[in-house]
Design a protein around this motif. Sequence first.
Motif, PDB file in Angstrom:
ATOM      1  N   GLY A  75       0.824  -1.208   0.000  1.00 21.76           N
ATOM      2  CA  GLY A  75       0.000   0.000   0.000  1.00 21.76           C
ATOM      3  C   GLY A  75       0.859   1.260   0.000  1.00 21.76           C
ATOM      4  O   GLY A  75       0.552   2.242  -0.690  1.00 21.76           O
ATOM      5  N   TRP A  76       1.953   1.225   0.788  1.00 22.24           N
ATOM      6  CA  TRP A  76       2.856   2.393   0.873  1.00 22.24           C
ATOM      7  C   TRP A  76       3.489   2.678  -0.490  1.00 22.24           C
ATOM      8  O   TRP A  76       3.534   3.822  -0.941  1.00 22.24           O
ATOM      9  N   GLN A  77       3.956   1.639  -1.162  1.00 22.52           N
ATOM     10  CA  GLN A  77       4.612   1.816  -2.460  1.00 22.52           C
ATOM     11  C   GLN A  77       3.625   2.305  -3.524  1.00 22.52           C
ATOM     12  O   GLN A  77       3.984   3.093  -4.409  1.00 22.52           O
ATOM     13  N   THR A  78       2.371   1.856  -3.445  1.00 20.71           N
ATOM     14  CA  THR A  78       1.361   2.316  -4.407  1.00 20.71           C
ATOM     15  C   THR A  78       1.093   3.805  -4.212  1.00 20.71           C
ATOM     16  O   THR A  78       0.997   4.570  -5.184  1.00 20.71           O
ATOM     17  N   GLU A  79       0.985   4.230  -2.958  1.00 20.49           N
ATOM     18  CA  GLU A  79       0.760   5.650  -2.692  1.00 20.49           C
ATOM     19  C   GLU A  79       1.981   6.473  -3.110  1.00 20.49           C
ATOM     20  O   GLU A  79       1.847   7.602  -3.585  1.00 20.49           O
ATOM     21  N   ARG A  80       3.157   5.900  -2.955  1.00 20.92           N
ATOM     22  CA  ARG A  80       4.372   6.598  -3.390  1.00 20.92           C
ATOM     23  C   ARG A  80       4.334   6.822  -4.906  1.00 20.92           C
ATOM     24  O   ARG A  80       4.695   7.901  -5.390  1.00 20.92           O
ATOM     25  N   MET A  81       3.915   5.801  -5.648  1.00 19.43           N
ATOM     26  CA  MET A  81       3.785   5.943  -7.102  1.00 19.43           C
ATOM     27  C   MET A  81       2.830   7.082  -7.441  1.00 19.43           C
ATOM     28  O   MET A  81       3.104   7.907  -8.323  1.00 19.43           O
ATOM     29  N   LEU A  82       1.711   7.150  -6.732  1.00 20.46           N
ATOM     30  CA  LEU A  82       0.716   8.194  -6.981  1.00 20.46           C
ATOM     31  C   LEU A  82       1.295   9.581  -6.691  1.00 20.46           C
ATOM     32  O   LEU A  82       1.159  10.506  -7.502  1.00 20.46           O
ATOM     33  N   ALA A  83       1.960   9.721  -5.552  1.00 24.47           N
ATOM     34  CA  ALA A  83       2.518  11.016  -5.160  1.00 24.47           C
ATOM     35  C   ALA A  83       3.562  11.495  -6.163  1.00 24.47           C
ATOM     36  O   ALA A  83       3.578  12.664  -6.573  1.00 24.47           O
ATOM     37  N   GLU A  84       4.442  10.591  -6.583  1.00 29.53           N
ATOM     38  CA  GLU A  84       5.510  10.969  -7.519  1.00 29.53           C
ATOM     39  C   GLU A  84       4.941  11.328  -8.886  1.00 29.53           C
ATOM     40  O   GLU A  84       5.442  12.245  -9.552  1.00 29.53           O
ATOM     41  N   LEU A  85       3.889  10.623  -9.308  1.00 33.19           N
ATOM     42  CA  LEU A  85       3.264  10.929 -10.595  1.00 33.19           C
ATOM     43  C   LEU A  85       2.561  12.284 -10.527  1.00 33.19           C
ATOM     44  O   LEU A  85       2.646  13.082 -11.478  1.00 33.19           O
ATOM     45  N   MET A  86       1.892  12.555  -9.426  1.00 33.31           N
ATOM     46  CA  MET A  86       1.251  13.867  -9.256  1.00 33.31           C
ATOM     47  C   MET A  86       2.288  14.986  -9.293  1.00 33.31           C
ATOM     48  O   MET A  86       2.076  16.038  -9.904  1.00 33.31           O
ATOM     49  N   LEU A  87       3.416  14.745  -8.654  1.00 35.44           N
ATOM     50  CA  LEU A  87       4.476  15.760  -8.642  1.00 35.44           C
ATOM     51  C   LEU A  87       5.011  16.001 -10.041  1.00 35.44           C
ATOM     52  O   LEU A  87       5.214  17.148 -10.454  1.00 35.44           O
ATOM     53  N   SER A  88       5.222  14.920 -10.789  1.00 39.70           N
ATOM     54  CA  SER A  88       5.756  15.064 -12.148  1.00 39.70           C
ATOM     55  C   SER A  88       4.763  15.747 -13.071  1.00 39.70           C
ATOM     56  O   SER A  88       5.152  16.332 -14.087  1.00 39.70           O
ATOM     57  N   GLU A  89       3.478  15.697 -12.733  1.00 44.29           N
ATOM     58  CA  GLU A  89       2.437  16.333 -13.540  1.00 44.29           C
ATOM     59  C   GLU A  89       2.041  17.698 -12.982  1.00 44.29           C
ATOM     60  O   GLU A  89       0.961  18.220 -13.264  1.00 44.29           O
ATOM     61  N   ASN A  90       2.944  18.280 -12.173  1.00 43.66           N
ATOM     62  CA  ASN A  90       2.751  19.637 -11.636  1.00 43.66           C
ATOM     63  C   ASN A  90       1.473  19.755 -10.801  1.00 43.66           C
ATOM     64  O   ASN A  90       0.679  20.693 -10.952  1.00 43.66           O
ATOM     65  N   MET A  91       1.297  18.790  -9.907  1.00 45.06           N
ATOM     66  CA  MET A  91       0.183  18.824  -8.954  1.00 45.06           C
ATOM     67  C   MET A  91       0.783  18.790  -7.547  1.00 45.06           C
ATOM     68  O   MET A  91       0.574  17.848  -6.780  1.00 45.06           O
ATOM     69  N   PRO A  92       1.569  19.817  -7.184  1.00 49.84           N
ATOM     70  CA  PRO A  92       2.331  19.760  -5.925  1.00 49.84           C
ATOM     71  C   PRO A  92       1.470  19.708  -4.664  1.00 49.84           C
ATOM     72  O   PRO A  92       1.828  19.032  -3.700  1.00 49.84           O
ATOM     73  N   GLU A  93       0.333  20.409  -4.656  1.00 44.27           N
ATOM     74  CA  GLU A  93      -0.502  20.416  -3.450  1.00 44.27           C
ATOM     75  C   GLU A  93      -1.063  19.025  -3.163  1.00 44.27           C
ATOM     76  O   GLU A  93      -1.028  18.549  -2.022  1.00 44.27           O
ATOM     77  N   GLN A  94      -1.571  18.377  -4.205  1.00 41.33           N
ATOM     78  CA  GLN A  94      -2.116  17.026  -4.038  1.00 41.33           C
ATOM     79  C   GLN A  94      -0.991  16.047  -3.686  1.00 41.33           C
ATOM     80  O   GLN A  94      -1.170  15.156  -2.833  1.00 41.33           O
ATOM     81  N   ALA A  95       0.149  16.202  -4.341  1.00 45.09           N
ATOM     82  CA  ALA A  95       1.277  15.309  -4.065  1.00 45.09           C
ATOM     83  C   ALA A  95       1.731  15.442  -2.611  1.00 45.09           C
ATOM     84  O   ALA A  95       2.044  14.430  -1.952  1.00 45.09           O
ATOM     85  N   LEU A  96       1.758  16.666  -2.098  1.00 47.96           N
ATOM     86  CA  LEU A  96       2.213  16.898  -0.717  1.00 47.96           C
ATOM     87  C   LEU A  96       1.378  16.124   0.300  1.00 47.96           C
ATOM     88  O   LEU A  96       1.913  15.596   1.285  1.00 47.96           O
ATOM     89  N   GLN A  97       0.075  16.071   0.078  1.00 45.54           N
ATOM     90  CA  GLN A  97      -0.790  15.340   1.006  1.00 45.54           C
ATOM     91  C   GLN A  97      -0.352  13.878   1.120  1.00 45.54           C
ATOM     92  O   GLN A  97      -0.300  13.313   2.210  1.00 45.54           O
TER      93      GLN A  97
END
Length: 365
Positions: A75-97
């Motif tokens: 579960g942790w690694q899946t959320e990490r994938m999501l956060a990193e993808l959000m960051l790469s797509e310029n969604m820093p606020e969502q990624a930070l959460q």
Amino acid sequence: MRTAIQVSKAYELEQQEKLSEAIELLESIKSNARYDKAYVARMLAIYYWQSGQPSKAIKQLKFAVDSDAFKNEQGWQTERMLAELMLSENMPEQALQHFDHLAQTAHANSITKEQLADVWLNKARAYYLLQQWDPLLTTIDHHQKLDNTPRQQPLSLQLTAEIRLSLFNSAIITTQKLLALQPDNLVWWQQLSSLYMQTKQYRLALATLVSAERAGIDIPDNLQFSKAQLYAQQGVPEHAAMTYAELQVDGKDIETMVKQARHWQTAREWTKAQTAWSAVARLNSKYYENVSRLALQQGKYQEALTALDKASGLSQHTRQLLKIRAYAGQKDYSKAKQTAEVAHREQPSKQTADWLIYLAQMTKE
């Protein structure tokens, strides 16, 4: 079992570089099991990302994370994938959460120190995109406690925050670390010199630029200008003049040529100064006044007179006073007196009066 078979087929299609078919197969899977749906969503996300569809990948990963079907490290690694993808797509606020949640749950999921360090670094990148400099520095501090190996990315983020917060002394230390990592990078030499200037450490600013040249760095003209100005400020006008002379400037760049001439003159390099002033005067005749004054200073009276005849923008009174000096220097006192009489008649002054007294005495003799 049916879902597992279809997933296996999709994987085989992807391995055969049939990514579109693999995606179609995964999209067609129907399952009511929460874990199955989350697993398919995560796999679909990977394939969407590989096929250049990041928004679809994010949607699938978000579904997988929100389903809470994965436990522990999975579960942790899946959320990490999501956060990193959000960051790469310029969604820093969502990624930070998600990065915040990952940092909080890392210990419970037995995450390695290296992976946690990456989470903190990505948090810093998110704060950078949001231009939130104070939390960026706090985050970088957490990262460095986990990984204190000097590396370009975290140090660059730290440097940007320190400069934006006007923490110039700290920024100097950070830049020195970056320079140690990349001694061939002109940017860090330039940044270090600039920070020394901002903290009024001009001697060190100059030493930095000189050291860069000695290290084989090709210094561009804008830094050469800075170097010349620093030499002048440090009371080394001859080096300032030499620096200006080495600049690859336009042959009609009067401003730079004037600076060079003035520094040669300040350095009492009379011949070089006169050559420089003459070059400027050929572009703008008003500078023949400077040529004339310098020639007078060196006792080159005929050169002074010739330059005066070419000078423009000079008041008649100033021209007459300079000619009086030149004629007197040549001991042609009659011409000097004649010029002084005309000057005094047109514009009486203490200077012309003093000259007339002196010249009257010299012509009597």
